[in-house]
Design an enzyme around this catalytic site. Structure first.
Site, PDB file in Angstrom:
ATOM      1  CD  GLU A 238      13.419  -2.365  -4.095  1.00 33.81           C
ATOM      2  OE1 GLU A 238      12.238  -1.973  -4.223  1.00 33.81           O
ATOM      3  OE2 GLU A 238      13.802  -3.476  -4.476  1.00 33.81           O
ATOM      4  N   PRO A 239      14.883   3.240  -1.731  1.00 37.70           N
ATOM      5  CG  PRO A 239      16.635   4.605  -1.010  1.00 37.70           C
ATOM      6  CD  PRO A 239      16.245   3.162  -1.178  1.00 37.70           C
ATOM      7  N   GLY A 240      13.258   5.832  -3.469  1.00 34.45           N
ATOM      8  CA  GLY A 240      13.174   6.561  -4.738  1.00 34.45           C
ATOM      9  C   GLY A 240      12.713   7.965  -4.479  1.00 34.45           C
TER      10      GLY A 240
ATOM     11  CB  CYS B 180      -9.656  21.484 -21.988  1.00 33.53           C
ATOM     12  SG  CYS B 180     -11.403  21.774 -22.277  1.00 33.53           S
ATOM     13  CD  GLU B 181     -10.405  16.698 -16.341  1.00 34.29           C
ATOM     14  OE1 GLU B 181     -11.169  16.640 -15.354  1.00 34.29           O
ATOM     15  OE2 GLU B 181     -10.603  16.098 -17.413  1.00 34.29           O
TER      16      GLU B 181
ATOM     17  CE1 TYR C 233      -1.530   7.351  -6.886  1.00 31.13           C
ATOM     18  CE2 TYR C 233       0.344   8.837  -6.994  1.00 31.13           C
ATOM     19  CZ  TYR C 233      -0.243   7.635  -7.312  1.00 31.13           C
ATOM     20  OH  TYR C 233       0.446   6.710  -8.041  1.00 31.13           O
TER      21      TYR C 233
ATOM     22  NE  ARG D  27       2.862  11.979  -5.963  1.00 34.90           N
ATOM     23  CZ  ARG D  27       2.546  12.501  -4.801  1.00 34.90           C
ATOM     24  NH1 ARG D  27       2.514  13.823  -4.636  1.00 34.90           N
ATOM     25  NH2 ARG D  27       2.248  11.742  -3.765  1.00 34.90           N
TER      26      ARG D  27
END
Length: 462
Positions: free
Chosen positions: A319-321, A390-391, A363, A359
């Site tokens: 199942e490559p995505g 605003c983060e 991560y 990401r």
């Protein structure tokens, strides 16, 4: 001073110290073919093109930020996986990125599709995907989702719990059909990946454990239902994995369960699905395997383990995505501000951010980045590319070298953003999500349009 607070010093923002092990590249204008899509190149005039189109023209026509998808590159990756796994089934993992155009492309290139929600299933069906070529994943499928999948004729449902076995069996019985299922098993393998994308260790939400006997019990329950056909076992050990050692351990344990099923029930299951998760090059330091090498290693692993267990070799599925969608796309941004912090780094703000690529924040993902609207021979400048939200954690590329003459209005591109960027995009700060622009042979077309403020307001009923 509060015990929970402390003064911010020069290392507060994780500044790279002097003499760090991240040297500036020799040529800031070079595009590493390992990271960028196949038709992306820097022309003699200095600007980058993709699919035969200048990024400056793409920005002028479609605006920024925008996901620029190289259709030829994506199709070539589909073919590479299909050809490498001849005699096996390749399911594109739709969670990486899904739209109607992409569904049509993967179908044309001979791939199947896996989905993991009712929304993904609805999109696939609306694009004309043969439901028999769809696999339905998910650890908590709702009853309406299960019913819709069965009514549509989805080829296989990957069951993830005892409750789901009962729900699928009942829904299939009520409709007078026999539904093909696989059991998702956890095999206790710790993939070399981020904690949140490792999915086969014991302490996690997916699957049924081989070690504690729950997977074997799931098989017993399925075999008691006339409305279910047990096709095989499914295992997925994580994502962004660069070697097949984890797959070898996984296959050994899955095959051992297949042998136990044969010994207990007299049934040799016809399929084994080892999932996906093979990594891609997000930076020049990454070194992913090619599909042909992956296929050779995985098929040999399964063959060897089945020989030891005295089992017929089941049909293999993968199942490559990310490995298909990821490298095919880059995100195009316009620089808004350039803010040097003396002795530290330069903060470069672009017109997107964590709403189009979560990401890095989620991560701690790493990316390459390049100035693509022109060539520059200026000295390298240690930079942090940040978004407009605003983060403080709104970081696109944590550490990068960009030309010291970078200025507002320049275009930057971040490669390998085709997977888990648009699909995980949000409307944080009520920022609209970017479009996906497919390019091929000098032509560009919108396959997912840019959201508008009207789209946002339409959902707010007051």
């Amino acid at each position: 001073m509060s015990r929970s607070a402390h003064p911010a010093g020069p290392r507060h923002a994780d500044v790279l110290p002097e003499g760090h092990a991240f040297p500036a590249p020799e040529d800031l204008n070079r595009l590493d073919a390992k990271v960028w899509s196949a038709t992306t190149e820097r022309g003699t005039a200095g600007a980058v093109s993709v699919g035969g189109l200048d990024v400056r023209d793409l920005a002028a026509e479609f605006g920024t930020p925008a996901y620029i998808l190289d259709e030829d590159d994506l199709r070539a990756r589909c073919r590479a996986w299909r050809e490498a796994f001849e005699g096996a089934d390749v399911f594109y993992a739709g969670k990486a990125f899904l739209c109607r155009a992409l569904v049509k492309w993967i179908a044309e290139e001979g791939l199947n599709l896996d989905v993991c929600s009712g929304g993904e299933l609805a999109l696939a069906l609306s694009a004309g995907m043969d439901p028999a070529r769809i696999a339905f994943h998910g650890n908590n499928k709702s009853v309406p989702e299960i019913e819709r999948a069965i009514e549509a004729g989805v080829g296989r449902i990957i069951v993830d719990s005892y409750e789901e076995i009962a729900r699928v069996a009942f829904a299939a019985e009520q409709r007078g059909v026999t539904q093909g299922v696989l059991v998702r098993v956890t095999v206790g393998v710790e993939a070399h990946t981020h904690e949140f994308i490792a999915t086969a260790h014991e302490d996690q939400k997916f699957g049924l454990s081989v070690a504690d006997g729950k997977a074997a019990e799931a098989v017993r329950r399925i075999l008691k239902h006339a409305s279910l056909e047990l096709l095989g076992l499914h295992s997925h050990i994580g994502s962004q994995i660069f070697d097949t050692a984890g797959f070898e351990v996984s296959a050994r344990r899955v095959v051992a369960l297949l042998a136990a099923i044969r010994d207990e029930h007299g049934v040799e299951l016809p399929e084994i699905d080892l999932g996906g998760g093979l990594g891609i090059a997000y930076t020049s330091h990454d070194d992913p395997k090619q599909p042909a090498d992956i296929a050779k290693e995985l098929t040999e692993i399964v063959r060897r383990e089945c020989e030891v267990a005295n089992l017929r070799v089941p049909r293999l599925s993968v199942e490559p995505g990310r490995a298909i969608a990821g490298p095919s796309t880059f995100t195009l941004y316009e620089v808004g501000t350039v803010k040097p912090l003396e002795g530290l780094r330069t903060y470069v703000s672009v017109d997107g951010g964590m709403s189009d690529n979560i990401r890095t924040a989620l991560y701690d993902a790493e990316y390459d980045i390049a100035l693509v609207s022109r060539r520059s021979d200026a000295e390298p400048m240690l930079s942090r590319v940040v978004g407009k939200h605003c983060e403080s954690g709104d970081i696109v590329v944590r550490d990068a070298y960009l030309p010291a003459d970078l200025a507002p209005g320049d275009l930057l591109a971040v490669p390998a953003t085709g997977a888990y960027c648009r699909s995980m995009a949000s409307n944080y700060n009520h920022v609209t999500r970017p479009p996906v622009i497919a390019v091929r042979n000098g032509q560009a077309r919108v396959v997912v349009r840019r959201e508008t403020e009207e789209d946002l307001l339409r959902l707010d009923v007051g």
